[in-house]
Design an enzyme around this catalytic site. Sequence first.
Site, PDB file in Angstrom:
ATOM      1  N   ARG A  65       0.836  -1.215   0.000  1.00  0.00           N
ATOM      2  CA  ARG A  65       0.000   0.000   0.000  1.00  0.00           C
ATOM      3  C   ARG A  65       0.861   1.251   0.000  1.00  0.00           C
ATOM      4  O   ARG A  65       0.552   2.211  -0.704  1.00  0.00           O
ATOM      5  CB  ARG A  65      -0.956   0.007   1.198  1.00  0.00           C
ATOM      6  N   ASN A 108      -6.410  -2.523   2.626  1.00  0.00           N
ATOM      7  CA  ASN A 108      -6.364  -3.965   2.857  1.00  0.00           C
ATOM      8  C   ASN A 108      -7.783  -4.489   3.010  1.00  0.00           C
ATOM      9  O   ASN A 108      -8.584  -3.909   3.748  1.00  0.00           O
ATOM     10  CB  ASN A 108      -5.589  -4.294   4.138  1.00  0.00           C
TER      11      ASN A 108
END
EC number: 3.6.1.7
Length: 91
Positions: A20, A38
């Site tokens: 990320r 997520n």
Amino acid sequence: MEKVRLTAWVRGHVQGVGFRWWTRARALELGLTGAATNLDDGRVEVVAEGDRTACERLLELLRSGQTPGRVDSVVERWTNHRGSFTGFEER
């Protein structure tokens, strides 16, 4: 310059490996806004808004094999730009 929203669901070993953060850095370099989140099933959802060319480049990068972790597949959806982000967040 056409503005779009790209939603990409990334499957593989992409949680807990800096994926990320890496995605956020690439998106900001491309001038995109959005978020990388997520998901409970182990995927990462990437939502990016901005110029179509920049979103296409981000998608190429997600599929490049140069990401942290391991990307097995990326499923994409293109929709209209909504303008709902001011930066790019890791969630």
